[in-house]
Design a protein around this motif. Structure first.
Motif, PDB file in Angstrom:
ATOM      1  N   THR A 190      21.254  13.066 -18.338  1.00  0.00           N
ATOM      2  CA  THR A 190      20.068  12.213 -17.460  1.00  0.00           C
ATOM      3  C   THR A 190      20.198  12.602 -16.186  1.00  0.00           C
ATOM      4  N   SER A 191      21.666  13.081 -15.877  1.00  0.00           N
ATOM      5  CA  SER A 191      21.953  13.146 -14.222  1.00  0.00           C
ATOM      6  C   SER A 191      22.642  14.558 -14.299  1.00  0.00           C
ATOM      7  N   LEU A 192      22.759  15.064 -13.239  1.00  0.00           N
ATOM      8  CA  LEU A 192      23.591  16.351 -12.939  1.00  0.00           C
ATOM      9  C   LEU A 192      24.679  16.078 -11.899  1.00  0.00           C
ATOM     10  N   GLU A 193      25.635  16.793 -11.978  1.00  0.00           N
ATOM     11  CA  GLU A 193      26.712  16.595 -11.049  1.00  0.00           C
ATOM     12  C   GLU A 193      27.040  18.009 -10.609  1.00  0.00           C
ATOM     13  N   CYS A 194      27.319  18.259  -9.207  1.00  0.00           N
ATOM     14  CA  CYS A 194      27.374  19.646  -8.652  1.00  0.00           C
ATOM     15  C   CYS A 194      28.288  19.603  -7.513  1.00  0.00           C
ATOM     16  N   ASP A 195      28.665  20.671  -6.860  1.00  0.00           N
ATOM     17  CA  ASP A 195      29.690  20.755  -5.651  1.00  0.00           C
ATOM     18  C   ASP A 195      28.881  21.589  -4.429  1.00  0.00           C
ATOM     19  N   VAL A 254      18.798  23.686  -5.884  1.00  0.00           N
ATOM     20  CA  VAL A 254      18.978  22.679  -6.957  1.00  0.00           C
ATOM     21  C   VAL A 254      18.193  21.402  -6.654  1.00  0.00           C
ATOM     22  N   LEU A 255      17.694  21.126  -5.363  1.00  0.00           N
ATOM     23  CA  LEU A 255      17.107  20.090  -4.963  1.00  0.00           C
ATOM     24  C   LEU A 255      15.461  20.271  -5.429  1.00  0.00           C
ATOM     25  N   ASP A 256      15.221  21.301  -5.330  1.00  0.00           N
ATOM     26  CA  ASP A 256      13.724  22.060  -6.164  1.00  0.00           C
ATOM     27  C   ASP A 256      13.853  21.533  -7.630  1.00  0.00           C
ATOM     28  N   LEU A 257      15.060  21.991  -8.346  1.00  0.00           N
ATOM     29  CA  LEU A 257      15.185  21.707  -9.573  1.00  0.00           C
ATOM     30  C   LEU A 257      15.110  20.038 -10.051  1.00  0.00           C
ATOM     31  N   VAL A 258      16.026  19.317  -9.226  1.00  0.00           N
ATOM     32  CA  VAL A 258      16.073  17.846  -9.250  1.00  0.00           C
ATOM     33  C   VAL A 258      14.725  17.358  -8.945  1.00  0.00           C
ATOM     34  N   LYS A 259      13.980  17.586  -8.049  1.00  0.00           N
ATOM     35  CA  LYS A 259      12.793  16.972  -7.805  1.00  0.00           C
ATOM     36  C   LYS A 259      11.576  17.283  -8.825  1.00  0.00           C
ATOM     37  N   GLU A 260      11.816  18.612  -9.274  1.00  0.00           N
ATOM     38  CA  GLU A 260      10.700  19.042 -10.389  1.00  0.00           C
ATOM     39  C   GLU A 260      11.181  18.278 -11.584  1.00  0.00           C
ATOM     40  N   ARG A 261      12.236  18.039 -12.071  1.00  0.00           N
ATOM     41  CA  ARG A 261      12.569  17.439 -13.162  1.00  0.00           C
ATOM     42  C   ARG A 261      12.879  15.950 -12.975  1.00  0.00           C
ATOM     43  N   GLY A 262      12.535  15.175 -11.914  1.00  0.00           N
ATOM     44  CA  GLY A 262      13.031  13.914 -11.800  1.00  0.00           C
ATOM     45  C   GLY A 262      14.157  13.412 -12.147  1.00  0.00           C
ATOM     46  N   LEU A 263      15.244  14.160 -11.915  1.00  0.00           N
ATOM     47  CA  LEU A 263      16.681  13.763 -12.318  1.00  0.00           C
ATOM     48  C   LEU A 263      17.390  13.123 -11.053  1.00  0.00           C
ATOM     49  N   LYS A 264      18.438  12.642 -11.474  1.00  0.00           N
ATOM     50  CA  LYS A 264      19.314  12.159 -10.159  1.00  0.00           C
ATOM     51  C   LYS A 264      20.549  13.105 -10.245  1.00  0.00           C
ATOM     52  N   ILE A 265      21.035  13.568  -9.079  1.00  0.00           N
ATOM     53  CA  ILE A 265      22.254  14.402  -9.125  1.00  0.00           C
ATOM     54  C   ILE A 265      23.344  13.779  -8.217  1.00  0.00           C
ATOM     55  N   TYR A 266      24.602  13.998  -8.608  1.00  0.00           N
ATOM     56  CA  TYR A 266      25.766  13.605  -7.899  1.00  0.00           C
ATOM     57  C   TYR A 266      26.323  15.002  -7.239  1.00  0.00           C
ATOM     58  N   THR A 295      23.338  10.829  -5.214  1.00  0.00           N
ATOM     59  CA  THR A 295      24.515  10.243  -4.651  1.00  0.00           C
ATOM     60  C   THR A 295      25.591  11.110  -4.202  1.00  0.00           C
ATOM     61  N   THR A 296      26.038  10.975  -3.201  1.00  0.00           N
ATOM     62  CA  THR A 296      26.929  11.769  -2.269  1.00  0.00           C
ATOM     63  C   THR A 296      28.479  11.220  -2.729  1.00  0.00           C
ATOM     64  N   GLN A 297      29.332  12.164  -3.399  1.00  0.00           N
ATOM     65  CA  GLN A 297      30.573  11.881  -3.608  1.00  0.00           C
ATOM     66  C   GLN A 297      31.690  12.737  -3.095  1.00  0.00           C
ATOM     67  N   CYS A 298      32.793  12.025  -2.858  1.00  0.00           N
ATOM     68  CA  CYS A 298      33.777  12.869  -1.815  1.00  0.00           C
ATOM     69  C   CYS A 298      35.116  12.113  -2.147  1.00  0.00           C
ATOM     70  N   PHE A 299      36.204  12.706  -2.243  1.00  0.00           N
ATOM     71  CA  PHE A 299      37.470  12.327  -2.299  1.00  0.00           C
ATOM     72  C   PHE A 299      37.984  11.689  -0.823  1.00  0.00           C
ATOM     73  N   ASN A 300      37.280  12.260   0.016  1.00  0.00           N
ATOM     74  CA  ASN A 300      37.479  12.043   1.449  1.00  0.00           C
ATOM     75  C   ASN A 300      36.790  10.851   2.129  1.00  0.00           C
ATOM     76  N   ASN A 301      37.325   9.768   2.141  1.00  0.00           N
ATOM     77  CA  ASN A 301      36.301   8.347   2.758  1.00  0.00           C
ATOM     78  C   ASN A 301      35.736   8.657   4.015  1.00  0.00           C
ATOM     79  N   ASP A 302      36.354   9.154   4.711  1.00  0.00           N
ATOM     80  CA  ASP A 302      35.997   9.137   6.089  1.00  0.00           C
ATOM     81  C   ASP A 302      34.664  10.320   6.155  1.00  0.00           C
ATOM     82  N   LYS A 303      34.538  11.158   5.317  1.00  0.00           N
ATOM     83  CA  LYS A 303      33.245  12.176   5.229  1.00  0.00           C
ATOM     84  C   LYS A 303      32.291  11.134   4.890  1.00  0.00           C
TER      85      LYS A 303
END
Length: 396
Positions: A190-195, A254-266, A295-303
């Motif tokens: 239902t959602s994708l995760e990428c780096d 990847v944003l192209d794909l997400v927009k086309e499919r109506g998905l959420k990405i982390y 959703t933007t994820q990171c181990f570095n809280n400052d970023k």
């Protein structure tokens, strides 16, 4: 006369290819390799779009793909790519997890658009799982509704399993590729995760490793390479396959794909992302009108907090390898809402109160490192329905 590639070829009076005619002095048409390759790629792209992996022993795949795309039906799950083991969330496991969950989970019904419903059909094997309402004629409308539901921090109170494909189900598909993301979406994600990493000249790409040598035919640090150099890299895992020419995707791809499919990405930031890289990241998301999809994820809280200074609407994902400091961070997440935790599975399971405390604070929560249906059931029983996995846990 018809020119194909760099070779001049002849055609008959109807403009069609010919075997040649000695009596009329017409030579045969010669098709050059690049032209044939281009035609093959056009056909393969149709198969990819429908979620079908090309099989040289079959001669009806293109027709099947066209029918699937035209009808809007969900393609079959692609399994065992890269010798990965199939892992399926059984209907019983999901039912047990929901019924035993510590949260108040209402029944999923066809009246709730975008929710994932329990399958009511029985097959020969105990591999039935949650089937999305999105596999219906009104697919686009449902996906849009589903996306809004997923971004709600109160998802822990829903009967929906949000299955987040880590790097595009990296144990089953070539990680962080457009191929993997496209097929993961058809395999139940239902959602994708990428780096996210940046080239030396500031172009954002989707790639995990700091060094390119393990995954590609190149060597050296990713961040020290220009976009021109990165575009020439090819994945080792795809060598010798019909996808061998596939390159490292940009974040725009990847944003192209997400927009086309109506998905959420982390999207997970590399720790080497500079402030200018982050500003470019925000610019692209805004340009694609994808703030509700990312959703933007990171181990570095400052970023993450720097991103919040520059953008007030993007959801922040605070990655936690342990549960040691999550309570101390809850006020920070509340002050910078929308925000959520993404917590390692064993740490999450070590403290049965985590889901309740996050829900009470209106802070979102997902659990990563879930590798099979048993672990998924344990996480759901303890109150979290957002699961990040390297394998697909669902079937149609």
């Amino acid at each position: 006369m018809k020119k194909i590639g760099d070779v001049t070829n002849t055609a008959d009076k109807n403009g069609e290819f010919t075997n040649g005619n000695i009596s009329t002095g017409t030579p045969p048409t010669i098709l050059e390799g690049p032209w044939l390759t281009a035609v093959q790629r056009e056909i393969i792209n149709v198969l990819i779009k429908s979620g079908i992996v090309q099989n040289p022993d079959k001669d009806d795949q293109l027709a099947t793909a066209i029918v699937k795309i035209a009808s809007g039906a969900a393609p079959e799950i692609v399994q065992n790519i890269g010798a990965s083991e199939k892992s399926v969330m059984s209907q019983k496991a999901v039912t047990d997890a929901i019924s035993d969950s510590q949260v108040n989970v209402p029944d999923a019904t066809t009246d709730i658009k975008g929710k994932v419903m329990l399958s009511t059909k029985i097959s020969n094997a105990d591999n039935l799982a949650l089937a999305p309402v999105a596999i219906q004629p009104l697919q686009k409308d449902v996906l849009s509704t589903q996306r809004i539901t997923i971004t709600n921090n109160n998802i822990l109170n829903n009967a929906q399993l949000e299955l987040i494909a880590h790097r595009g189900f990296s144990r089953q598909l070539p990680q962080n590729t457009v191929l993997a993301f496209s097929m993961a979406a058809e395999a139940g994600a239902t959602s994708l995760e990428c780096d996210i990493q940046a080239s030396s000249d500031g172009v954002l790409y989707v790639f995990h490793d700091l060094d390119v040598s393990a995954l590609t035919n190149g060597t050296g640090l990713f961040r020290e390479k220009s976009s021109t150099e990165i575009n020439q890299l090819r994945f080792k895992e795809l060598a010798g396959t019909i996808y061998s020419d596939m390159n490292i995707p940009t974040f725009k791809d990847v944003l192209d794909l997400v927009k086309e499919r109506g998905l959420k990405i982390y999207a997970e930031f590399s720790d080497h992302m500079t402030e200018n890289n982050i500003l470019e990241y925000i610019r692209l998301i805004t340009y694609y009108d994808a703030e509700n999809n990312v959703t933007t994820q990171c181990f570095n809280n400052d970023k993450l907090l720097f991103l919040r200074q520059k953008n007030k609407s993007l959801e922040l994902g605070f990655l936690r390898p342990t549960a040691a400091d999550y309570e101390l961070l809850i006020p920070t997440l509340q002050e910078n809402a929308p925000a959520m935790f993404l917590m390692e599975m064993k740490s999450f399971l070590s403290d049965p109160s985590i889901a309740k405390k996050c829900r009470t604070a209106n802070v979102g929560l997902a659990v990563w490192g879930v590798m099979n249906s048993t672990e998924a059931a344990q996480v759901m029983k303890q109150g979290c329905n957002r699961i990040v996995s390297d394998v697909s846990l669902k079937t149609k």
